[in-house]
Design an enzyme around this catalytic site. Structure first.
Site, PDB file in Angstrom:
ATOM      1  N   GLY A 189       0.972  -1.198  -0.202  1.00 51.88           N
ATOM      2  CA  GLY A 189      -0.051  -0.006   0.257  1.00 51.88           C
ATOM      3  C   GLY A 189       0.436   1.482  -0.150  1.00 51.88           C
ATOM      4  O   GLY A 189       1.924   1.194  -0.198  1.00 51.88           O
ATOM      5  N   GLY A 190       0.399   2.504   0.369  1.00 54.11           N
ATOM      6  CA  GLY A 190       0.821   3.412   0.532  1.00 54.11           C
ATOM      7  C   GLY A 190       2.303   4.130   1.143  1.00 54.11           C
ATOM      8  O   GLY A 190       3.023   4.835   1.141  1.00 54.11           O
ATOM      9  N   SER A 191       1.428   2.909   2.309  1.00 57.13           N
ATOM     10  CA  SER A 191       2.328   3.661   3.224  1.00 57.13           C
ATOM     11  C   SER A 191       3.538   2.031   4.337  1.00 57.13           C
ATOM     12  O   SER A 191       4.584   2.338   4.615  1.00 57.13           O
ATOM     13  CB  SER A 191       1.423   3.659   4.505  1.00 57.13           C
ATOM     14  N   ASP A 209     -10.245   6.788   5.169  1.00 55.03           N
ATOM     15  CA  ASP A 209      -9.250   6.218   4.492  1.00 55.03           C
ATOM     16  C   ASP A 209     -10.230   4.294   3.118  1.00 55.03           C
ATOM     17  O   ASP A 209      -9.390   3.291   3.049  1.00 55.03           O
ATOM     18  CB  ASP A 209      -7.857   5.806   4.774  1.00 55.03           C
ATOM     19  N   VAL A 227       2.590  -5.162   3.569  1.00 58.47           N
ATOM     20  CA  VAL A 227       1.118  -6.453   3.708  1.00 58.47           C
ATOM     21  C   VAL A 227       2.645  -7.521   4.195  1.00 58.47           C
ATOM     22  O   VAL A 227       2.045  -8.301   2.729  1.00 58.47           O
ATOM     23  CB  VAL A 227      -0.088  -6.454   4.267  1.00 58.47           C
TER      24      VAL A 227
HETATM   25  N1  LIG Z   1      -5.680  -8.041   7.367  1.00 62.36           N
HETATM   26  C1  LIG Z   1      -5.452  -8.623   5.982  1.00 62.36           C
HETATM   27  N2  LIG Z   1      -5.708  -9.710   6.146  1.00 62.36           N
HETATM   28  C2  LIG Z   1      -5.437 -10.244   4.767  1.00 62.36           C
HETATM   29  N3  LIG Z   1      -4.777  -9.559   3.487  1.00 62.36           N
HETATM   30  C3  LIG Z   1      -4.351  -8.450   3.750  1.00 62.36           C
HETATM   31  C4  LIG Z   1      -4.823  -7.696   4.947  1.00 62.36           C
HETATM   32  N4  LIG Z   1      -4.139  -6.699   5.238  1.00 62.36           N
HETATM   33  C5  LIG Z   1      -3.990  -5.900   4.290  1.00 62.36           C
HETATM   34  N5  LIG Z   1      -4.097  -7.491   3.285  1.00 62.36           N
HETATM   35  C6  LIG Z   1      -3.514  -7.292   1.905  1.00 62.36           C
HETATM   36  O1  LIG Z   1      -2.433  -6.227   1.990  1.00 62.36           O
HETATM   37  C7  LIG Z   1      -2.955  -5.082   1.087  1.00 62.36           C
HETATM   38  C8  LIG Z   1      -1.780  -3.958   1.339  1.00 62.36           C
HETATM   39  O2  LIG Z   1      -2.728  -3.549   2.215  1.00 62.36           O
HETATM   40  P1  LIG Z   1      -2.695  -2.115   3.068  1.00 62.36           P
HETATM   41  O3  LIG Z   1      -3.236  -1.669   4.008  1.00 62.36           O
HETATM   42  O4  LIG Z   1      -0.874  -1.784   2.396  1.00 62.36           O
HETATM   43  O5  LIG Z   1      -3.388  -1.090   1.500  1.00 62.36           O
HETATM   44  P2  LIG Z   1      -3.542   0.150   1.199  1.00 62.36           P
HETATM   45  O6  LIG Z   1      -5.229   0.467   1.964  1.00 62.36           O
HETATM   46  O7  LIG Z   1      -3.446  -0.546  -0.619  1.00 62.36           O
HETATM   47  O8  LIG Z   1      -3.182   0.752   1.561  1.00 62.36           O
HETATM   48  P3  LIG Z   1      -2.439   2.199   2.996  1.00 62.36           P
HETATM   49  O9  LIG Z   1      -4.075   2.497   2.508  1.00 62.36           O
HETATM   50  O10 LIG Z   1      -1.379   1.879   3.478  1.00 62.36           O
HETATM   51  O11 LIG Z   1      -2.440   3.306   1.293  1.00 62.36           O
HETATM   52  C9  LIG Z   1      -4.143  -4.993   0.661  1.00 62.36           C
HETATM   53  O12 LIG Z   1      -4.521  -4.879  -0.144  1.00 62.36           O
HETATM   54  C10 LIG Z   1      -5.327  -7.158   1.127  1.00 62.36           C
HETATM   55  O13 LIG Z   1      -4.661  -7.282   0.004  1.00 62.36           O
END
Ligand SMILES: Nc1ncnc2c1ncn2[C@@H]1O[C@H](COP(=O)(O)OP(=O)(O)OP(=O)(O)O)[C@@H](O)[C@H]1O
Length: 449
Positions: free
Chosen positions: A114-116, A230, A119
């Site tokens: 993701g942006g930050s 978000d 995972v």
């Molecule tokens: N608890 C979880 N269980 C399974 N997969 C997860 C979980 N959390 C995140 N992921 C996977 O990891 C990916 C990236 O998560 P992340 O929260 O970093 O993405 P993002 O929301 O696009 O980033 P951000 O909002 O921080 O810019 C998600 O799109 C999802 O596919």
């Protein structure tokens, strides 16, 4: 331990044999003299002592082993009890970096980026499956980070992903540990060409309601109002039963019940940000309502709300080469809604299956269009959204909206880092839009503050 016991027994046996040999030699050389009896007596006493030591040692070691076994099983029970209590009470665990390294097998299985940060999938020592988010370049202080983690882990709702813990060190990245959700994020299940598949209409309705319930809980049922800030398909996770859980509270803010809004820098994701936030008028729960409305439209259409249709490079001047054409799906939805042709905007992959209920589509679109009103006051609360989606209150016809789009969409990725330092410019895409399918508009440069 076993080896040590064996060695001690061998030494004792060797001593006893030695003492017996001494007796035999003494008997042969000294006959039945007084000296022989003296040596004989001393040897017998030594043999008895060695045997006594062996017996005592054996008893002591078997008791020790028994105690160890007892302690081990009690310890295991305590650990299970602690891990259970931690889940019940929702206290976040402070993990050590090494623990997370072991759990993720050296950050081997990347779930997404993701942006930050990134995972990774992991398994904790008690067998719990987790998603470990590594946050790079965190600008908040340690205290703020911890208090946010604590605040979020104290809220419990079936449609919110639980934070199990965190890891923070004076240097290096920070980590958030979430429960692992099986089917990944919603974007993979609604947009074409993603790995998840295609959600049925029924599941899409369920996802919309689940997310609304989670946001309603955060806004209305917690001690402080929690703003997620978000809400987007990437932050909605799908479990094994195709229920939805809202995740990623990285940007969330607490708002006192007496406050109407809180001031925070512009973050979040382009395309889901409420106009008032971009105008730096502070944020309230109505920003989440706006993002939610945008997500619902994407769930219905199975496509992104903002779609680049063309890059206008005809002109040689720098100015016009930056102009981009966008298709704004909510605008199309509004027009089709007014014309009563709502089925034309539903994801055709599920329309073809024939199991889409038109009145449910009308209701969902109506709710989404209320949510994306420019004026925050016109938007419903998330509690009202739940009621409307579940058919407990009627969805009135949404008022006409100017659909102001903020210029922020035109910022190139490298310029994105300066979000806080730009002043967005609004564009209106009203009735003069040339045609529904090619409704396009140009974005101009961003004005420095
Ligand atoms: N608890 C979880 N269980 C399974 N997969 C997860 C979980 N959390 C995140 N992921 C996977 O990891 C990916 C990236 O998560 P992340 O929260 O970093 O993405 P993002 O929301 O696009 O980033 P951000 O909002 O921080 O810019 C998600 O799109 C999802 O596919």
């Amino acid at each position: 331990m076993m080896m040590e016991d064996k060695r001690a027994n061998l030494v004792a046996l060797f001593i006893i044999i030695l003492l017996i040999i001494v007796i035999i030699i003494a008997r042969l050389s000294l006959k039945l003299s007084n000296t022989f009896f003296l040596i004989f007596g001393a040897d017998i006493a030594a043999i008895v002592a060695v045997l006594a030591i062996i017996i005592i040692r054996r008893r002591f070691s078997s008791r020790k082993k028994q105690l160890e076994r007892q302690l081990d099983s009690q310890g295991r029970e305590l650990r299970i009890e602690y891990s259970f209590l931690r889940k019940v009470v929702g206290v976040p665990t402070k993990f050590r970096h090494r623990e997370l390294e072991i759990a993720t097998d050296g950050f081997r299985y990347l779930l997404g980026r993701g942006g930050s940060g990134s995972v990774y999938k992991g398994i904790l020592s008690d067998g719990t499956a987790v998603a470990v988010k590594r946050i790079d370049g965190e600008e908040r202080g340690e205290k703020a980070f911890k208090s946010e983690v604590t605040a979020i882990s104290s809220v419990q709702h079936v449609n919110l992903v639980r934070i199990l813990g965190y890891c923070i060190a004076s240097t290096g990245p920070r980590f958030l540990v979430y429960e692992f959700i099986h089917n990944g994020s919603l974007d993979k299940w609604i947009f074409r060409g993603r790995s998840g598949g295609c959600l049925s209409w029924e599941s899409r309705c369920r996802v919309a309601i689940d997310v609304a319930k989670a946001l309603s809980y955060l806004h209305h049922d917690c001690r402080s109002c929690i703003l997620h800030l978000d809400v987007k398909p990437e932050n909605i996770l799908i479990d094994e039963n195709y229920g939805a859980l809202v995740s990623d509270f990285g940007l969330s803010k607490l708002k006192g019940r007496e406050e109407s809004k809180v001031v925070t820098s512009i973050r979040g994701t382009k395309g889901y940000l409420a106009p008032e936030w971009l105008l730096e008028n502070g944020v309230s729960e109505k920003c989440d309502v706006y993002s939610y409305g945008m997500v619902v439209l994407e769930i219905i259409g199975g496509r992104r709300n903002i779609h680049v249709v063309d890059e206008s490079n005809n002109s040689t001047t720098d100015h016009t080469s930056k102009r981009k054409k966008f298709q704004f799906f909510p605008k199309i939805v509004l027009e089709k809604f007014r014309e009563g042709k709502v089925m034309e905007i539903v994801d055709e992959r599920i329309v073809d299956g024939g199991r889409v209920n038109e009145s449910e589509v009308m209701r969902m679109i109506g709710v989404a269009l209320w949510c994306i009103q420019e004026k925050p006051k016109l938007r419903p609360t998330m509690a009202q959204v739940v009621e409307m989606l579940q058919g407990r209150i009627q969805v009135e016809d949404p008022p006409n909206t100017q659909m102001l789009i903020v210029d922020l969409l035109s910022i190139d990725d490298d310029e994105n880092q300066n979000l806080q330092r730009v002043r967005p410019r609004f564009h209106q895409i009203g009735g003069d839009c040339p045609s529904t399918s090619s409704c396009s508009f140009a974005f101009s440069t961003i004005l420095p503050r």
